[in-house]
Write a protein that holds these residues in place. Structure first.
Motif, PDB file in Angstrom:
ATOM      1  N   SER A  68       0.830  -1.217   0.000  1.00  0.00           N
ATOM      2  CA  SER A  68       0.000   0.000   0.000  1.00  0.00           C
ATOM      3  C   SER A  68       0.864   1.267   0.000  1.00  0.00           C
ATOM      4  N   SER A  69       1.987   1.253   0.723  1.00  0.00           N
ATOM      5  CA  SER A  69       2.852   2.444   0.801  1.00  0.00           C
ATOM      6  C   SER A  69       3.530   2.734  -0.529  1.00  0.00           C
ATOM      7  N   LEU A  70       4.073   1.699  -1.167  1.00  0.00           N
ATOM      8  CA  LEU A  70       4.750   1.905  -2.455  1.00  0.00           C
ATOM      9  C   LEU A  70       3.763   2.372  -3.518  1.00  0.00           C
ATOM     10  N   LYS A  71       2.556   1.810  -3.488  1.00  0.00           N
ATOM     11  CA  LYS A  71       1.539   2.241  -4.460  1.00  0.00           C
ATOM     12  C   LYS A  71       1.146   3.696  -4.205  1.00  0.00           C
ATOM     13  N   ALA A  72       1.019   4.077  -2.938  1.00  0.00           N
ATOM     14  CA  ALA A  72       0.647   5.460  -2.585  1.00  0.00           C
ATOM     15  C   ALA A  72       1.727   6.444  -3.035  1.00  0.00           C
ATOM     16  N   MET A  73       2.991   5.996  -2.994  1.00  0.00           N
ATOM     17  CA  MET A  73       4.100   6.868  -3.414  1.00  0.00           C
ATOM     18  C   MET A  73       4.386   6.762  -4.909  1.00  0.00           C
ATOM     19  N   HIS A  74       3.633   5.886  -5.620  1.00  0.00           N
ATOM     20  CA  HIS A  74       3.843   5.654  -7.061  1.00  0.00           C
ATOM     21  C   HIS A  74       5.275   5.187  -7.329  1.00  0.00           C
ATOM     22  N   VAL A  75       5.701   4.217  -6.531  1.00  0.00           N
ATOM     23  CA  VAL A  75       7.071   3.702  -6.622  1.00  0.00           C
ATOM     24  C   VAL A  75       7.062   2.307  -7.228  1.00  0.00           C
ATOM     25  N   ASN A  76       7.929   2.110  -8.229  1.00  0.00           N
ATOM     26  CA  ASN A  76       8.016   0.814  -8.906  1.00  0.00           C
ATOM     27  C   ASN A  76       9.379   0.142  -8.770  1.00  0.00           C
ATOM     28  N   ASN A  77      10.384   0.899  -8.329  1.00  0.00           N
ATOM     29  CA  ASN A  77      11.722   0.314  -8.228  1.00  0.00           C
ATOM     30  C   ASN A  77      12.563   1.123  -7.248  1.00  0.00           C
ATOM     31  N   ALA A  78      13.797   0.682  -7.037  1.00  0.00           N
ATOM     32  CA  ALA A  78      14.678   1.302  -6.039  1.00  0.00           C
ATOM     33  C   ALA A  78      14.969   2.769  -6.363  1.00  0.00           C
ATOM     34  N   ASN A  79      15.189   3.070  -7.637  1.00  0.00           N
ATOM     35  CA  ASN A  79      15.477   4.461  -8.016  1.00  0.00           C
ATOM     36  C   ASN A  79      14.306   5.383  -7.701  1.00  0.00           C
ATOM     37  N   GLU A  80      13.100   4.897  -7.992  1.00  0.00           N
ATOM     38  CA  GLU A  80      11.911   5.700  -7.709  1.00  0.00           C
ATOM     39  C   GLU A  80      11.691   5.845  -6.208  1.00  0.00           C
ATOM     40  N   LEU A  81      12.031   4.809  -5.452  1.00  0.00           N
ATOM     41  CA  LEU A  81      11.894   4.891  -3.995  1.00  0.00           C
ATOM     42  C   LEU A  81      12.865   5.927  -3.424  1.00  0.00           C
ATOM     43  N   ARG A  82      14.094   5.918  -3.935  1.00  0.00           N
ATOM     44  CA  ARG A  82      15.074   6.933  -3.499  1.00  0.00           C
ATOM     45  C   ARG A  82      14.556   8.347  -3.786  1.00  0.00           C
ATOM     46  N   ARG A  83      13.999   8.527  -4.974  1.00  0.00           N
ATOM     47  CA  ARG A  83      13.496   9.855  -5.349  1.00  0.00           C
ATOM     48  C   ARG A  83      12.304  10.256  -4.465  1.00  0.00           C
ATOM     49  N   ALA A  84      11.448   9.275  -4.168  1.00  0.00           N
ATOM     50  CA  ALA A  84      10.272   9.556  -3.326  1.00  0.00           C
ATOM     51  C   ALA A  84      10.696   9.980  -1.918  1.00  0.00           C
ATOM     52  N   ILE A  85      11.682   9.287  -1.353  1.00  0.00           N
ATOM     53  CA  ILE A  85      12.162   9.626  -0.009  1.00  0.00           C
ATOM     54  C   ILE A  85      12.838  11.003  -0.022  1.00  0.00           C
ATOM     55  N   ALA A  86      13.561  11.303  -1.092  1.00  0.00           N
ATOM     56  CA  ALA A  86      14.188  12.633  -1.228  1.00  0.00           C
ATOM     57  C   ALA A  86      13.115  13.728  -1.261  1.00  0.00           C
ATOM     58  N   ARG A  87      11.996  13.451  -1.935  1.00  0.00           N
ATOM     59  CA  ARG A  87      10.895  14.432  -1.990  1.00  0.00           C
ATOM     60  C   ARG A  87      10.285  14.641  -0.608  1.00  0.00           C
ATOM     61  N   VAL A  88      10.110  13.538   0.111  1.00  0.00           N
ATOM     62  CA  VAL A  88       9.549  13.633   1.471  1.00  0.00           C
ATOM     63  C   VAL A  88      10.455  14.488   2.350  1.00  0.00           C
ATOM     64  N   LEU A  89      11.760  14.234   2.261  1.00  0.00           N
ATOM     65  CA  LEU A  89      12.722  15.016   3.048  1.00  0.00           C
ATOM     66  C   LEU A  89      12.644  16.496   2.701  1.00  0.00           C
ATOM     67  N   LYS A  90      12.501  16.793   1.422  1.00  0.00           N
ATOM     68  CA  LYS A  90      12.405  18.191   0.990  1.00  0.00           C
ATOM     69  C   LYS A  90      11.131  18.824   1.552  1.00  0.00           C
ATOM     70  N   ASN A  91      10.024  18.081   1.480  1.00  0.00           N
ATOM     71  CA  ASN A  91       8.751  18.591   2.009  1.00  0.00           C
ATOM     72  C   ASN A  91       8.822  18.814   3.513  1.00  0.00           C
ATOM     73  N   MET A  92       9.517  17.900   4.206  1.00  0.00           N
ATOM     74  CA  MET A  92       9.638  18.023   5.653  1.00  0.00           C
ATOM     75  C   MET A  92      10.362  19.302   6.035  1.00  0.00           C
ATOM     76  N   SER A  93      11.303  19.752   5.187  1.00  0.00           N
ATOM     77  CA  SER A  93      12.088  20.936   5.520  1.00  0.00           C
ATOM     78  C   SER A  93      11.297  22.225   5.302  1.00  0.00           C
TER      79      SER A  93
END
Length: 198
Positions: A68-93
């Motif tokens: 459910s989490s990967l689908k919510a983040m629209h993540v299909n692979n490791a590269n996309e997961l890295r980018r998604a986490i980077a976006r979250v970090l940016k939003n958190m700041s």
């Protein structure tokens, strides 16, 4: 992403030695996932990943939450997961409510199941990792806890949440702090300590 692909990715880190048959990534598998993503376990990224994968405990991911989490983040692979986490970090700041959700969740990860407090040692380890760049109050609070580790052994949820609230309205010298305000008593002691340091 197809469910079979998600399952195969999950299986690379899954604990197959469980006797209850549950599909779970345990902390050692989670650490391998972080290594594959290029994350240092001493940095904030693994904690953000834990939060976004809705881990029930430190480094423990069920397949349901993984899917459910990967689908919510629209993540299909490791590269996309890295980018998604980077976006979250940016939003958190830049978005305070996002950071607040993350910060509050950390308390749950640091406490044991039935406990209502976390150890001051855990707090001292994690606060420097999760602080925002301009938050010098967390650094001082860690030094304060260190100043009498026999006395300051645990932190409760109210104190944890109050620390973040305090850091939003006070500078690192606690200028304008008043004992008449409704802060937990621990922060009265913290304010006295800061004053003595100054």
């Amino acid at each position: 992403m197809s469910e079979s692909h998600l399952e195969q990715w999950f299986a690379q880190y899954q604990d197959f030695e469980r006797t209850d048959g549950a599909s779970v990534i345990m902390p050692d598998g989670f650490e391998r996932l972080c290594t594959d993503l290029g994350y240092d376990m001493a940095n904030i990224e693994p904690l953000v990943l834990m939060w976004k994968l809705e881990c029930s405990e430190l480094g423990t991911v069920t397949y349901d939450k993984w899917e459910s989490s990967l689908k919510a983040m629209h993540v299909n692979n490791a590269n996309e997961l890295r980018r998604a986490i980077a976006r979250v970090l940016k939003n958190m700041s830049i978005e305070e409510p996002v950071y607040k959700q993350f910060y509050q969740r950390m308390f749950n990860y640091l406490k044991s199941d039935k406990q209502k407090v976390i150890s001051a040692e855990f707090a001292k380890d994690i606060l420097p990792v999760i602080k925002t760049q301009d938050n010098l109050l967390f650094d001082k609070f860690v030094k304060f806890l260190d100043s009498d580790s026999e006395k300051y052994k645990t932190i409760n949820r109210d104190q944890w949440q109050s620390l973040l609230a305090l850091s939003k309205i006070m500078d690192s010298n606690l200028t304008g702090y008043s004992k008449e305000d409704a802060w937990p008593a621990l922060f009265d002691e913290f304010a006295d300590w800061v004053q003595k340091q100054n």
